[in-house]
Design a protein around this motif. Structure first.
Motif, short mmCIF file in Angstrom:
data_model
loop_
_atom_site.label_atom_id
_atom_site.label_comp_id
_atom_site.label_asym_id
_atom_site.label_seq_id
_atom_site.Cartn_x
_atom_site.Cartn_y
_atom_site.Cartn_z
N ALA A 156 49.96 22.81 51.12
CA ALA A 156 50.10 23.45 52.44
C ALA A 156 49.69 22.56 53.62
N PRO A 157 48.47 22.01 53.64
CA PRO A 157 48.08 21.24 54.83
C PRO A 157 48.95 20.00 55.01
N ARG A 158 49.48 19.49 53.90
CA ARG A 158 50.29 18.28 54.03
C ARG A 158 51.67 18.55 54.62
N ILE A 159 52.10 19.82 54.60
CA ILE A 159 53.39 20.13 55.25
C ILE A 159 53.16 21.01 56.48
N GLY A 160 51.92 21.04 56.93
CA GLY A 160 51.64 21.67 58.22
C GLY A 160 51.52 23.19 58.21
N TYR A 161 51.15 23.76 57.08
CA TYR A 161 51.01 25.21 56.99
C TYR A 161 49.60 25.61 56.57
N PRO A 162 49.19 26.84 56.95
CA PRO A 162 47.89 27.31 56.44
C PRO A 162 47.95 27.56 54.92
N LYS A 163 46.82 27.37 54.26
CA LYS A 163 46.76 27.66 52.82
C LYS A 163 46.76 29.17 52.61
N PRO A 164 47.51 29.67 51.64
CA PRO A 164 47.42 31.11 51.36
C PRO A 164 46.06 31.45 50.75
N ALA A 165 45.56 32.64 51.09
CA ALA A 165 44.35 33.15 50.45
C ALA A 165 44.76 33.97 49.23
N LEU A 166 43.83 34.20 48.33
CA LEU A 166 44.18 34.90 47.09
C LEU A 166 43.14 35.94 46.68
N LEU A 167 43.63 36.98 46.04
CA LEU A 167 42.75 37.94 45.35
C LEU A 167 43.26 38.02 43.92
N HIS A 168 42.38 37.73 42.96
CA HIS A 168 42.81 37.66 41.56
C HIS A 168 42.34 38.87 40.76
N SER A 169 43.23 39.40 39.92
CA SER A 169 42.80 40.50 39.05
C SER A 169 42.61 40.01 37.62
N THR A 170 41.84 40.79 36.88
CA THR A 170 41.71 40.59 35.43
C THR A 170 43.01 41.10 34.80
N PHE A 171 43.13 40.97 33.50
CA PHE A 171 44.32 41.45 32.82
C PHE A 171 44.13 42.88 32.35
N PHE A 172 45.23 43.57 32.27
CA PHE A 172 45.19 44.92 31.72
C PHE A 172 45.29 44.78 30.20
N PRO A 173 44.31 45.30 29.47
CA PRO A 173 44.30 45.02 28.03
C PRO A 173 45.41 45.75 27.27
N ALA A 174 45.85 45.15 26.17
CA ALA A 174 46.79 45.81 25.26
C ALA A 174 46.06 46.98 24.59
N LEU A 175 46.81 47.95 24.11
CA LEU A 175 46.18 49.08 23.42
C LEU A 175 45.34 48.59 22.25
N GLN A 176 45.78 47.50 21.64
CA GLN A 176 45.08 47.00 20.45
C GLN A 176 43.77 46.30 20.77
N GLY A 177 43.50 46.02 22.04
CA GLY A 177 42.24 45.37 22.36
C GLY A 177 42.40 44.34 23.44
#
Ligand code: TRP
Length: 489
Positions: free
Chosen positions: A343-364
């Protein structure tokens, strides 16, 4: 989110064993150190693949860790597989998993731990930040809303630059949301909804534009599907996404296969990203190899482009400085590490992020769910009866074998999938805590816990199905037409 079980294995490439390495950084150049580290990483992997003696593996891992410390001292950067020092100036993140860690990349998620992936370790490995109580409190203060249960319960657990987004918002400046999905089948399961449920809450809470990328091109490149199939899945998945309740005046949904050709500004950004990322870098980040098709190698730039507001001139009136916030599952982070690096190298702001955990399979919780295994998940098309049967039959239980033992010793909510699902979907914190305590003490039996879950899921899925039925082809078309949204920029 992507499905598990994909064919891609990026870190287990088997390479020659290398000589034992000298110790200490000494007067080695960054490049020397980089090369030693790379071959030592290979050595460790080879030893593990060949199930060598534990002592040998431990010794090799110790040396690897020591070299990493040396490398950091000499270069001031973290070592990154496939990314030599001179090319890594802006990046601080690590590449694929090594050393028997949990495996998390856009195509694979696996761990040997029944409680699931060790997310705190992932934060360290990916170089992101934990969503701590202070950040949750700040989100509540700034938005004036109670934090979503996904935030209260650590389901969205990691972020990049969220404080900066809140600073922007406090100065009455807008930002926008970007999320997406790879449409690999008609059948969405509940795990697929997590980012969308949360994104809807963010849109309502902050009143901001949202763009949703459907990467039909990605699925065509990675899976054995025709272009027509992928595009059809896009249109079907769009209905499920719309059924989550997004505001048509504030949301633009697009298919890559359609929008890439329709938007010169979008394509220009793709090309800018492509020019600023080397093959070495994508190899390091994604593990691509010589026999991967070139479409895969070029694709990350297409997932990066929506992070820049100038890709959507119809919404942002050509402005290129509107900050982007991306809610996604943590497995998508590699794409956005790359994006933030460029991003900064092409003149744009860096995106911010919010990360989630995974939704577990029924098996665990060892893996996330797979759309290709009907019994691993609850699908959005399941009937109340199917939901009941699947939970009763397949949801991994942390209970004891007999009622007597369960009453005496209690169950283990930390590995119990029904309890995990309730943490995703039961809104009431007090009820949830009471269920946890009662299950752990043995007062609540597994059958009763499952009943609670079934009663929570059935109405949720039924009303999703009703909302989806209301979504007409015309509505889909409107959401997917490039157009101004209800905001002036
Ligand atoms: N690659 C993602 C998937 O396979 C889809 C995607 C594209 C995405 N852009 C995104 C996911 C932004 C989250 C955020 O599911």
């Amino acid at each position: 989110m992507t499905d598990t079980g994909a064919t891609y294995t990026c870190v287990l490439t088997k390479l020659k064993m290398t000589d034992c390495l000298g110790d200490g950084a000494g007067d080695m150049t960054p490049m020397d150190l980089y090369e030693k580290l790379t071959s030592q990483g290979d050595t460790v992997r080879t030893l593990k693949t060949e199930k060598a003696a534990k002592a040998d593996i431990d010794a090799a891992v110790q040396l690897l860790l020591k070299l990493k410390v040396d490398y950091k001292q000499v270069t001031g950067q973290d070592y990154k597989t496939g990314c030599p020092p001179s090319e890594c100036a802006v990046s601080q993140d690590n590449g694929p998993a090594a050393d028997g860690e949990d495996m998390v990349d856009p195509w694979n998620v696996s761990t040997t731990n029944a409680k699931g992936v060790d997310y705190d370790k992932l934060i360290v490995r990916f170089g992101s930040s934990k969503i701590d109580q202070e950040l949750v409190d700040r989100i509540e203060r700034v938005s004036g809303q109670k934090a979503h249960r996904f935030l209260r319960r650590g389901i969205f657990f990691s972020h990049r630059d969220m404080h900066q987004v809140l600073d922007t918002y406090e100065k009455n400046k807008s930002f926008y949301l970007y999320t997406g999905r790879g449409p690999s089948s008609d059948a969405l399961h509940m795990g697929h909804l997590i980012p969308f449920i949360f994104t809807k809450w963010l849109q309502d809470t902050f009143d901001i534009p949202l763009v949703i990328q459907l990467t039909d091109d990605e699925k065509y490149l990675w899976k054995d599907l025709s272009l027509e199939d992928c595009h059809r899945y896009t249109m079907e998945n769009a209905k499920d996404i719309i059924a989550c309740g997004f505001d048509i005046n504030k949301t633009f949904i697009f298919s890559d296969l359609d929008y890439m050709g329709a938007s010169p500004d979008f394509y220009r950004n793709v090309v800018k990203v492509q020019k600023h990322v080397t093959f070495n870098q994508v190899k390091g980040i994604f593990g691509f190899g010589d026999s991967d098709c070139i479409g895969k190698i070029a694709f990350p730039a297409i997932q990066a482009a929506p992070s820049f507001s100038s890709s959507f001139p119809q919404i942002f009136k050509g402005r290129k400085d509107v900050q982007c916030l991306i809610p996604c599952a943590i497995d998508q982070d590699p794409y956005f590490r790359m994006t933030r690096d460029v991003a900064p190298r092409i003149g744009y702001p860096k995106p911010a992020l919010l990360h989630s955990t995974f939704f577990p399979a029924l098996q665990g919780a060892q893996t996330k769910m797979s759309a290709s295994d009907a019994n691993s998940s609850i699908f959005l098309t399941d009937t109340p009866k199917q939901i009941k049967n699947k939970v009763n039959k397949h949801a991994f239980s942390g209970g004891k074998d007999t009622v007597e033992e369960h009453r005496k010793y209690g169950g283990n909510p930390d590995v119990d999938v029904s309890f995990m699902y309730l943490t995703f979907f039961l809104e009431d914190d007090e009820q949830l805590e009471k269920i946890r305590q009662d299950y752990a003490s043995g007062a609540l039996l597994t059958g009763e816990l499952k009943k609670r879950l079934i009663e929570t899921l059935q109405p949720m899925i039924t009303s999703h199905q009703e909302r989806r039925k209301q979504v007409t082809e015309e509505t889909v078309k409107q959401f997917m037409t490039p157009r101004p949204l209800n905001y002036s920029f």
